[in-house]
Design a protein around this motif. Structure first.
Motif, short mmCIF file in Angstrom:
data_model
loop_
_atom_site.label_atom_id
_atom_site.label_comp_id
_atom_site.label_asym_id
_atom_site.label_seq_id
_atom_site.Cartn_x
_atom_site.Cartn_y
_atom_site.Cartn_z
N LYS A 85 0.83 -1.20 0.00
CA LYS A 85 0.00 0.00 0.00
C LYS A 85 0.87 1.25 0.00
O LYS A 85 1.98 1.26 0.51
N THR A 86 0.33 2.33 -0.59
CA THR A 86 1.04 3.62 -0.58
C THR A 86 0.21 4.66 0.17
O THR A 86 0.36 4.81 1.38
N ILE A 87 -0.67 5.36 -0.53
CA ILE A 87 -1.43 6.45 0.11
C ILE A 87 -2.92 6.32 -0.20
O ILE A 87 -3.33 5.55 -1.08
N ILE A 88 -3.70 7.08 0.52
CA ILE A 88 -5.12 7.25 0.18
C ILE A 88 -5.40 8.75 0.23
O ILE A 88 -4.88 9.47 1.10
N ALA A 89 -6.16 9.22 -0.75
CA ALA A 89 -6.53 10.63 -0.81
C ALA A 89 -8.02 10.72 -0.54
O ALA A 89 -8.84 10.60 -1.47
N PRO A 90 -8.44 10.89 0.73
CA PRO A 90 -9.86 10.94 1.06
C PRO A 90 -10.60 12.01 0.27
O PRO A 90 -10.14 13.14 0.16
N ILE A 91 -11.75 11.64 -0.32
CA ILE A 91 -12.55 12.63 -1.03
C ILE A 91 -13.53 13.27 -0.06
O ILE A 91 -13.72 12.78 1.06
N ARG A 92 -14.16 14.34 -0.49
CA ARG A 92 -14.96 15.14 0.44
C ARG A 92 -16.33 15.50 -0.14
O ARG A 92 -16.52 15.55 -1.36
#
Length: 280
Positions: A113-120
């Motif tokens: 795994k690397t990153i997660i970019a939470p959406i809004r």
């Protein structure tokens, strides 16, 4: 006759010396070996900040030379991986990989795994989830992957309930909608642009900033839990290479405290490292 013999001996001696010298250099000199610790990684739309993170990864103790190949199309890196044009790629989340494998009858696999970019969920009219009125219109992206993610955001915000047991859902899978919200499906790049004409909108990160949307307009942030785990980004490899040590070392070099610090420095709260999050 003697001159001819002498000439032949001279020629033979010269030839012998030539063979001796050639043999010496063939033994002593060896062509430079190709660097077997070079790994080419495919990415999409790399930013300057992403490049700095990968530079940091390359400087880790594993001594791997990392080359980045930047693609513009999300369908290219997996094909390039299978064709052997790159060794790994790092641009997609689990949901995208699953869908791509099914559509292409492939078996590209995650090795870390690397990153997660939470959406809004954004709104220009309301300051909180609770203030959304009955019958409010909420815009969501209309492509399968992003719509599903947006609906899970609304579910986790307590606004709707969804049919259980499904990873990818649609409006048809809404089982409870107590506020009678009107879900408006639009192209992902339009969700932010039409926010003035709706009560709220779930907008992908890449389209939020150009639409002038930020913390001030945010009324809900996607949590990292079992619903959103499939949106964590990953490093992918060919199935046959999933246990190759040099590739696993790339993952180890990425999943460090230094990377976490750089992600925080460059992206603030818009990106989170995904390998160390406890999924609830």
């Amino acid at each position: 006759m003697k001159k001819k013999r002498r000439k032949n001996r001279i020629i033979a001696s010269i030839f012998a010396i030539f063979l001796l010298v050639a043999g010496y250099f063939s033994f002593v000199y060896q062509a430079p070996k190709e660097n077997t610790k070079t790994v080419t990684i495919g990415v999409v739309g790399q930013t300057k900040e992403d490049a700095k993170i990968w530079d940091s990864v390359a400087k880790a103790k594993y001594g791997i030379t990392i080359k980045i190949k930047n693609f513009t199309d999300y369908n290219q890196p997996n094909k390039a991986l299978l064709n052997g044009d790159i060794d790994l790629n790092a641009f997609q989340h689990f949901a995208f990989l699953d869908a791509w494998n099914k559509a292409n009858k492939a078996n590209v696999v995650s090795i870390g795994k690397t990153i997660i970019a939470p959406i809004r969920l954004y709104s220009l009219k309301y300051k909180s989830i609770k203030s959304l009125p009955e019958g409010a219109t909420i815009a969501v992206p209309n492509d399968a992957s992003n719509e599903s993610r947006a609906l899970y955001v609304l579910k986790n915000a307590g606004l709707i309930k969804l049919k259980s047991g499904k990873k990818i859902v649609s409006v048809a899978d809404i089982t409870s909608n107590p506020k009678k919200l009107q879900i408006k499906e639009v192209a992902a790049d339009q969700a932010g642009r039409i926010i003035k004409s709706v009560d709220a909108a779930v907008v992908n990160n890449s389209y939020a900033a150009p639409a002038g949307l930020g913390d001030k307009q945010t009324i809900y942030v996607e949590p990292v839990n079992k619903d959103s785990e499939q949106w964590i980004n990953l490093i992918a490899a060919r199935n046959s290479d999933k246990n190759k040590q040099i590739y696993l070392d790339v993952v180890k070099a990425y999943q460090t405290k230094k990377t976490k610090e750089l992600v925080k420095k460059y992206y603030g709260n818009t990106e989170l490292t995904g390998w160390d999050i406890k999924i609830k």
